[in-house]
Motif scaffolding. Structure first.
Motif, short mmCIF file in Angstrom:
data_model
loop_
_atom_site.label_atom_id
_atom_site.label_comp_id
_atom_site.label_asym_id
_atom_site.label_seq_id
_atom_site.Cartn_x
_atom_site.Cartn_y
_atom_site.Cartn_z
N GLU A 29 63.49 -6.03 85.17
CA GLU A 29 63.97 -4.41 84.96
C GLU A 29 63.02 -3.89 84.01
O GLU A 29 62.98 -4.58 82.82
CB GLU A 29 65.39 -4.56 84.69
CG GLU A 29 66.21 -4.68 86.20
CD GLU A 29 67.65 -4.18 85.80
OE1 GLU A 29 68.05 -4.19 84.82
OE2 GLU A 29 68.20 -3.93 86.87
N ILE A 30 62.57 -3.03 84.12
CA ILE A 30 61.96 -2.06 83.09
C ILE A 30 62.51 -0.76 82.86
O ILE A 30 62.46 -0.03 83.82
CB ILE A 30 60.52 -1.72 83.29
CG1 ILE A 30 59.93 -3.28 83.46
CG2 ILE A 30 59.64 -1.13 82.24
CD1 ILE A 30 58.13 -3.16 84.00
N LYS A 31 63.25 -0.46 81.79
CA LYS A 31 63.67 0.93 81.69
C LYS A 31 62.77 1.78 81.26
O LYS A 31 62.13 1.50 80.11
CB LYS A 31 64.89 0.54 80.43
CG LYS A 31 65.91 1.78 80.25
CD LYS A 31 66.78 1.26 79.37
CE LYS A 31 68.10 2.44 79.03
NZ LYS A 31 69.26 2.10 78.14
N THR A 63 61.20 -4.67 89.23
CA THR A 63 59.99 -5.53 89.67
C THR A 63 60.22 -6.32 90.80
O THR A 63 59.28 -6.67 91.62
CB THR A 63 59.11 -5.82 88.65
OG1 THR A 63 59.92 -7.01 88.07
CG2 THR A 63 58.83 -4.76 87.55
N GLN A 64 61.50 -6.76 91.10
CA GLN A 64 61.69 -7.55 92.22
C GLN A 64 61.96 -6.87 93.47
O GLN A 64 61.47 -7.05 94.65
CB GLN A 64 62.82 -8.47 91.78
CG GLN A 64 62.67 -9.38 90.67
CD GLN A 64 61.45 -10.21 90.61
OE1 GLN A 64 61.22 -11.01 91.64
NE2 GLN A 64 60.41 -10.22 89.71
N PHE A 66 53.74 -2.33 92.90
CA PHE A 66 53.95 -3.75 92.52
C PHE A 66 53.43 -4.67 93.77
O PHE A 66 54.23 -5.64 93.98
CB PHE A 66 55.25 -4.10 92.13
CG PHE A 66 55.93 -3.23 91.21
CD1 PHE A 66 55.70 -3.63 89.89
CD2 PHE A 66 56.65 -2.08 91.02
CE1 PHE A 66 56.03 -2.93 88.49
CE2 PHE A 66 56.97 -1.36 90.03
CZ PHE A 66 56.58 -1.95 89.01
N ASN A 67 52.47 -4.44 94.29
CA ASN A 67 51.76 -5.45 95.13
C ASN A 67 51.32 -6.59 94.38
O ASN A 67 51.48 -6.43 93.00
CB ASN A 67 50.39 -4.86 96.06
CG ASN A 67 49.40 -4.48 95.11
OD1 ASN A 67 49.18 -5.22 94.06
ND2 ASN A 67 48.51 -3.63 95.54
N PRO A 68 51.17 -7.67 95.05
CA PRO A 68 50.72 -9.10 94.21
C PRO A 68 49.85 -8.89 93.11
O PRO A 68 49.78 -9.48 92.11
CB PRO A 68 50.55 -10.05 95.25
CG PRO A 68 51.24 -9.25 96.65
CD PRO A 68 51.10 -7.84 96.37
N ILE A 80 49.96 -6.59 85.64
CA ILE A 80 50.78 -6.45 84.40
C ILE A 80 51.13 -7.58 83.56
O ILE A 80 51.09 -7.51 82.25
CB ILE A 80 51.84 -5.81 85.25
CG1 ILE A 80 51.60 -4.38 85.80
CG2 ILE A 80 53.33 -5.72 84.12
CD1 ILE A 80 52.79 -4.11 87.07
N ARG A 81 51.23 -8.75 84.16
CA ARG A 81 51.71 -10.23 83.47
C ARG A 81 50.53 -10.54 82.83
O ARG A 81 50.88 -11.03 81.74
CB ARG A 81 51.83 -11.08 84.75
CG ARG A 81 52.27 -12.38 84.08
CD ARG A 81 52.61 -13.62 85.20
NE ARG A 81 53.08 -14.74 84.63
CZ ARG A 81 52.99 -15.95 85.44
NH1 ARG A 81 52.69 -15.68 86.83
NH2 ARG A 81 53.35 -16.95 84.95
#
Length: 923
Positions: A171-173, A335-336, A354-356, A362-363
């Motif tokens: 989760e990103i707030k 993001t899930q 948020f495609n693979p 992002i990671r």
């Protein structure tokens, strides 16, 4: 005064501007700082330690070389610094991103001290910015039986540099901040008139939006310390007009997070949103920084009972708010589930964000780390003679049996890297492709140089056919800012292997030709892929993508780019073009007719425009492909006929030869190589071995647009519509109006003929019109200033040879002088003709500008607020975009002409004409 004291003085001066010390990139200053660190009694030692640890730029800067060398001394015990232990020295090396730091780490990992070698190996396992010289050392050590080399290579094969990174948060707030209503140009985030400061990231950050907006963002951060601020384009698209890395850098600086505590003002992970999503080229730049771009769709078309859009009095769809993103709204990105929430309420699916592949960016903190990481894993697997483990998300491959290929699909398949032999990919597939031509422009070039240094690149990839560094965006005024920045840029790029507009050695005359015109000439194969540091990298040969300075750097360093194959929209033509119309009017009418055909939906946005306009040579056709940036297309492809393409290639050869004759070719003879390739391509076309590129008859398109030339009865003008009650409809490039709309009454304060949208024919139209006016009235008088900036020196030379330049000189009150270029921007204009130096001039808006509040009629591409002209109290500046004859007549009259005045003025003038090909099939 020594260099350190100079630096301290600069720090004091920056304090007055509210700025921190400038990051150190030079070896001389850092050497002095290191000497002061070694001197334990030095009064400057404490500050010197801070500068060394926290304020030195990484990569291949000369300062990074000195830093890496000193850290090696500390690790080996040759220097003792109480504040920097060997363990801390290793940590600092791990943040230096390649170049000298990798060399030092390899020295230590392959050295004789096993304990030190293990620590160095552990750090190397986390690094990805390795080049051939580095991997060659590892391979040789592995072959010699070095255990640590084996350990490192085995780690690379498993891609542990990626797999051991923390997973992205579930989760990103976020807290919202509406940066503007309607389309947000990157000029709002990084104004063109502040281009000189882009490489000074903190200073440039001061120009984002407004100081008031910056305070509001800081207030939101203070109120919501656990949330990221998401910048939003309400009722519009975020980041139109340009990729502009400096725009994303600024957003990240104010709303992102620091990439490394040891590298100042390099922030990552910005979050941006738009009602209509993010401009495609801007979204690529967001990916570079590991950020997130969201298509909010928070305003939707109101539908009637039959499901059709409800229109307002202007025949435009009425929008209804689906949910609010008003400033200060706290939302959650999951993001899930790939959904956007307000509390427990699900607002919208954001799977496209948020495609693979995007999750990997992002990671990893940005797309570069993934690009280099994949190459490193491939290298390691090859050395170990194993199949590379499946670590990264597999590339999306779409292959539709029995479906033909569009032109862009053909180009991507030809240039694809790493796909199975015989595999044919269609739109939507993720592809790594080789890049043939690369362009860097001068107001983003310093940033490209910084990116090259940060990714530790030192020489251009050998697979790039040609690359060019322009000087056009700073051509107008050779002021102190240009004198400080441009020679340094040209030296760096020349050493890197690019053909440069200015010669660092001073052998050839500086060339300020507009970059897109040069790239259009040096593209000598319509199957080419071009990457350029400007949104108007839209060639009429090949397929060209405007890109941020980082993507340009990546293309220069690796010769590759990665992206999905875009969908295409096919554009064909029917009918006859009226004799008094100019091709520029066809360009504008295409946009207007498309919007009408699709009920206001811009089907061009984010797609390739495949325009079947093959009867025009590359110069003239470029007027169309260039404008596709304003159509919000990702790129465009011109489908040309064999004979027309051959003619375009012969013209290109001649212009490349002129560059060679000037002495611009380099040791690799890049320019001569381009001529040889053009000769080969011409032979292929003439022999029938490989005709000009065409799509397959059974290719699939997102949409097809048919432009009816019979409907274009008047000159068409792109209007910023500055007083539209709906703020979101202002400055969009979508308001296209006929000349008669203005009733011959709209006052014009200044005219501009120039930018990449004009060609030699436009200059000849100008000369012909001036002769006509004199013949009709006995004299030429201007009721508004007319600024003329030819796109290239070649055009000037050809006009001189054909007698047209002499006509322009006769009516001009100012003519550029390369031996005494202007040292200050013009602030006032007289009612006369100005013959300015070839280059971008007013279109760029970073040097020359119209007077505040002016109404400008221009051949330019940009009508964004503040670009060509700024507002003044009580009157908005506005830049209307039109054809050359409309601009000329508007300045002579001091107002927009009537249709009667226009048709009389262009009678007998050889305008830019277009007729659809007889081969073209219109369904």
């Amino acid at each position: 005064m020594n260099i350190y004291q100079d630096y301290i003085q600069e720090i004091e001066e920056r304090k007055n501007q509210g700025l921190h010390p400038k990051p150190i990139d030079g070896a001389e200053l850092l050497s002095e700082i290191i000497a002061q660190i070694k001197d334990v009694d030095n009064a400057n030692r404490e500050d010197s330690l801070k500068f060394f640890i926290y304020n030195t730029l990484p990569g291949t800067t000369s300062a990074a070389g000195e830093k890496a060398k000193f850290l090696k001394e500390i690790i080996l015990g040759q220097s003792i610094v109480a504040e920097i232990t060997p363990a801390f020295a290793f940590e600092l090396l791990s943040h230096m991103k390649g170049g000298p730091s990798i060399e030092v780490l390899l020295d230590l990992a392959l050295g004789n001290d096993a304990a030190i070698a293990q620590q160095a190996a552990d750090v190397l396992k986390t690094q990805v910015f390795l080049y051939d010289a580095d991997t060659d050392r590892l391979k040789e050590a592995f072959k010699s039986g070095n255990a640590f080399a084996k350990e490192i290579i085995e780690s690379y094969a498993k891609a542990e540099f990626f797999t051991k990174l923390p997973e992205i948060a579930e989760e990103i707030k976020v807290v919202t901040y509406i940066a503007g209503e309607g389309d947000i140009s990157t000029d709002l985030l990084s104004p063109g008139n502040q281009a000189h400061s882009r490489s000074d990231r903190e200073l440039h950050g001061k120009c984002m939006i407004t100081p008031e907006a910056q305070k509001e963002i800081q207030a939101l951060q203070a109120k919501h310390p656990d949330a990221s601020v998401m910048l939003i384009a309400e009722k519009g698209t975020m980041g139109v007009g340009s990729s502009r890395m400096s725009g994303v850098n600024n957003v990240a600086l104010w709303t992102g997070k620091q990439a490394s505590e040891y590298v100042p003002f390099v922030n990552i992970a910005p979050i941006v949103g738009g009602t209509n999503g993010i401009s495609p080229i801007f979204l690529t730049t967001v990916d570079v920084t590991g950020g997130i771009g969201i298509d909010l769709k928070n305003w939707v078309k109101k539908l009637d009972a039959d499901g059709k859009p409800v229109l307002n009095e202007n025949n435009e769809p009425i929008l209804e708010q689906a949910y609010s993103v008003a400033t200060g709204t706290v939302l959650t990105i999951n993001t899930q589930t790939k959904k956007l929430y307000n509390g427990d309420q699900e607002l919208i699916d954001i799977s496209r964000s948020f495609n693979p592949q995007k999750k990997e960016f992002i990671r990893a903190g940005g797309s570069y780390a993934i690009v280099f990481g994949k190459k490193l894993q491939t290298f390691a697997a090859k050395v170990l003679d194993i199949e590379a483990p499946a670590v990264f998300a597999p590339s999306k491959e779409i292959s539709n049996e029995g479906q033909g290929l569009t032109a862009v699909e053909k180009i991507f398949n030809k240039n694809a890297v790493g796909i199975a032999p015989g595999k044919v990919l269609h739109a939507g597939s993720d592809v790594r492709v080789e890049v043939n031509i690369v362009g860097s422009q001068d107001t983003t070039g310093l940033m490209t140089a910084q990116e090259l240094e940060s990714m530790a690149a030192t020489v251009i990839s050998p697979i790039v056919d040609g690359a060019y560094q322009s000087g056009c965006h700073t051509a107008s005024v050779w002021d102190k800012k240009a004198q400080a920045n441009i020679p340094k840029l040209m030296k760096f790029m020349n050493n890197f292997g690019l053909i440069t507009a200015r010669d660092p050695k001073g052998v050839y005359h500086s060339m300020t030709d507009v970059i897109h015109k040069v790239l259009n000439d040096i593209t000598i194969d319509e199957w080419a892929i071009i990457i350029g540091g400007d949104s108007h990298t839209r060639m009429s040969k090949g397929v060209a993508f405007g890109a941020d300075s980082g993507t340009v750097a990546l293309a220069l360093a690796t010769g590759e780019a990665s992206m999905p194959i875009p969908e295409s929209v096919k554009v064909t033509f029917k009918g006859d073009m009226k004799g008094y119309m100019d091709f520029r009017d066809v360009v504008h009418a295409t946009q207007a007719q498309m919007l009408k055909q699709f009920n206001g939906e811009n089907v061009f946005q984010g797609r390739i425009i495949e325009v079947h306009i093959g009867t025009l040579t590359a110069d003239q056709a470029f007027t169309f492909t260039d404008w596709t940036a304003e159509m919000k297309a990702k790129a465009s492809i011109c489908i040309s006929e064999d004979d027309t393409l051959i003619e375009s290639l012969e013209i290109a050869k001649g212009r490349i030869q002129i560059m060679i004759d000037k002495g611009m070719d380099n040791d690799r003879q890049v320019l001569q190589g381009l001529i040889n390739k053009a000769d080969k391509r011409i032979t292929e076309i003439k022999s029938g071995e490989k005709p000009a590129l065409t799509p397959d008859a059974n290719a699939k398109y997102y949409a097809e647009v048919v432009v009816d030339l019979d409907l274009i009865a008047e000159p068409m003008i792109a209007d910023p519509d500055v007083n539209n009650k709906d703020v979101s409809k202002r400055y969009t490039h979508d308001t296209i109006r006929p000349l008669s709309f203005y009733g011959g009454e709209k006052k014009v304060d200044l005219g501009f003929i120039g930018s990449c949208m004009v060609h030699k024919g436009d200059m000849k139209i100008l000369a012909q019109m001036l002769k006509n006016v004199e013949a009709q009235t006995g004299k030429v008088e201007f009721n508004a200033p007319l600024v003329v900036a030819p796109p290239t020196y070649n055009i000037v030379d050809e006009l001189k040879a054909e007698g047209d330049w002499e006509v322009l000189q006769k009516y001009s009150g100012f003519e550029f002088d390369d031996n005494a270029p202007k040292g200050a921007a013009r602030t006032e204009y007289e009612n006369m003709l100005y013959l300015e130096r070839p280059g971008c001039n007013l279109c760029m808006g970073n040097q020359e500008k119209a007077a505040k509040g002016d109404t400008v009629m221009a051949t330019s591409t940009r009508l964004f607020q503040g670009r060509v002209v700024e507002d003044k109290e009580g009157k908005k500046g506005e830049s209307l975009l039109s054809s050359t004859p409309v601009v000329v007549l508007s300045t002579i009259l001091g107002r927009t002409p009537t249709m009667e005045e226009y048709t009389a003025a262009v009678d007998g003038i050889n305008l830019t004409k277009f007729a659809p090909s007889n081969k073209q099939l219109v369904m």
